[in-house]
Design an enzyme around this catalytic site. Sequence first.
Site, PDB file in Angstrom:
ATOM      1  CB  CYS A 182       3.069   5.877  24.270  1.00  0.00           C
ATOM      2  SG  CYS A 182       4.986   5.636  24.035  1.00  0.00           S
ATOM      3  CD  GLU A 183      -0.032   1.628  20.016  1.00  0.00           C
ATOM      4  OE1 GLU A 183       0.298   1.450  21.185  1.00  0.00           O
ATOM      5  OE2 GLU A 183      -0.355   0.380  19.559  1.00  0.00           O
TER       6      GLU A 183
END
Length: 461
Positions: free
Chosen positions: A389-390
Site C-alpha cells: 500500500c505505497e
Amino acid sequence: MRAHEAGALHGDIGSRGPAWLRTPVDVNALVPQLWPRTVARGADGALTVGGLDVRTLAAEFGTPVYVLDEEDLRSRCRDFRSAFSGDDVYYAGKAFLCRAVVRMINEEGLHLDVCTGGELAVALSAGMPPERIGFHGNNKSVTELARALDAGVGRIIVDSVDEIERLTALARDREVRPKVLVRVTVGVEAHTHEFIATAHEDQKFGFSLAGGSALAAALRIVDEDVLELRGLHSHIGSQIFDASGFEVSARRVLGLQAQIRDARSVELPELDLGGGFGIAYTTQDDPSTPQELAKRLHRIVEDECAALALRVPHLSIEPGRAIAGPAVFTLYQVGTVKDVDGLRTYVSVDGGMSDNIRTALYDASYSATVASRTSTTPPILARVVGKHCESGDIVVKDEFLPADVQPGDLLAVPGTGAYCRSMASNYNHVPRPGVIAVRDGVARVIVRRETEDDLLALDVG
Ligand SMILES: Cc1ncc(COP(=O)(O)O)c(C=O)c1O
Ligand SMILES: N[C@@H](CCCC[NH3+])C(=O)O
C-alpha cells in the site's frame, strides 16, 4: 493493443523511460551479464536454472521466491580467490547470509565479514572457522565484542574510541590480545548513491584521516599494547564502477601507514581495502572482472609502497554484492496488468518493496523478463510494481515486456542476491519469501518462506 505498445506509441516511449531504453529490445533474450551463469531458456521458452524449469520451482516452492544458482555463487567465489590469490577475500555477509551460504563460502576458501552479533551467530553456527571471520560495525556492544573474543574471531575492525576502550577492557579481563584493524575514513567521494557511500568525511563510519583521529587511534593502540594492531581498513562505498576511488583510498591509507611507521617505527603487516565492487543490474552496467580489479589494486599498492619505502602489506578485500548479487533472481507471479492510459503499463507482482527495497530506497534500476514462456508480441515499456500500500512500491522502474504479459505469468528479476532478502521487511504483514538453492538439477530450501503464523507468533499482545 496496450497503451505503449512499440509501434503504436513508439515516439512516446522515450519520454517515459530512460534514454537507453528508447529502443525496444528482444524481450525473450537473456543478456548474459545480468543472469546467473546456469540460467537459459528451455526448449519451450521457460527459464531453467541449474537444469530445473522455473515453472516446476514455482509450483513446488511458491512465489515470490529468491532462486540462488549455487554454481554461480561458488564460481564467483573461485574467480575472486584466483584473482586475489595470496590475499584474503572476505565475503561481506551483509549482502546475504544464511548457514548454507556460509558453508559455500567456507568450502570455497573465502573469509567472512560480519557486522552484528546476529551475523556472527549465523557464521559460527554454520561452522565458519572463527579465525577467518572479520567483525565490523560502528556500534558493537560489549556483549557482541565479548562474544567475538570468546569465539576467537580473527580480526576486529575497530570503528570508534568507545569501542577501543571497550575492547581493551575486555581483552585485559580475559588476558587475550585480539588482532584489530583501524577503520579509516579516507575522504573519498565515491561515485555511487549517497546512502551507500561510506568514505566521505560527514558520516558515521570510521576514524577521520584528514582530522587526525585515525592516526591518534592507531598510535593509542600501539602505545597501550593490549590490542594487536594488524593494519588499516578502508571501505569507500558500494556499487562502485570507477576504480579511481579505490586508488585514491589506497594511496591515502598507505600514507597513514607511513605516518605510523615514522611515529612509532612500526610497519603494519596488513591492509584491507574493503568491498564495493559494482555489478550489472541493467544492460548499461559494465562491471570490472575480479582479475581486472586485482591487477589494478595490486599495482597501486605496490607503486605506493615503493614510493613510501613501505613493505607491501598482506592485502584483503570484502566483496559482498559482487559475489551474491548476480547469483540470485527473484521469481514472482504476475497478478494484475493495468494500462494507465497515455502513461504506462503497470505490471503488479505478488511481492514488492518488502522483498526488494532497493528501488525505493536508492532509486536502483533492475531488469525483468517473463520467465514462464517466450512471446512474439511486440514489446511494451512497463513498470513492475508490488502489492504494497505505497505508490513508491516499485520493483523495476522501466523494462520492456511483451505486450501480452498477463496474470499468471512468472516474472524473473535478476541481480537480487545482495541486499534484497537481507533487507527484506514484513511491511503490510507480507511474509518474507524463502530462498531456494538450485544445483545440478536439485533444488533445496535454504531459507524457509515465512508464514502468517510466523508473523502472528511475534504478536503476543
Ligand atoms: C565495511 C564493508 N565491507 C564490505 C562491504 C560490502 O560492500 P559490497 O557488497 O558493495 O561489496 C560493505 C558494504 O558497503 C562494508 O560496509
Ligand atoms: N544496502 C546497500 C549497500 C550497503 C552496503 C553496506 N555498507 C545496497 O543495497 O546497495
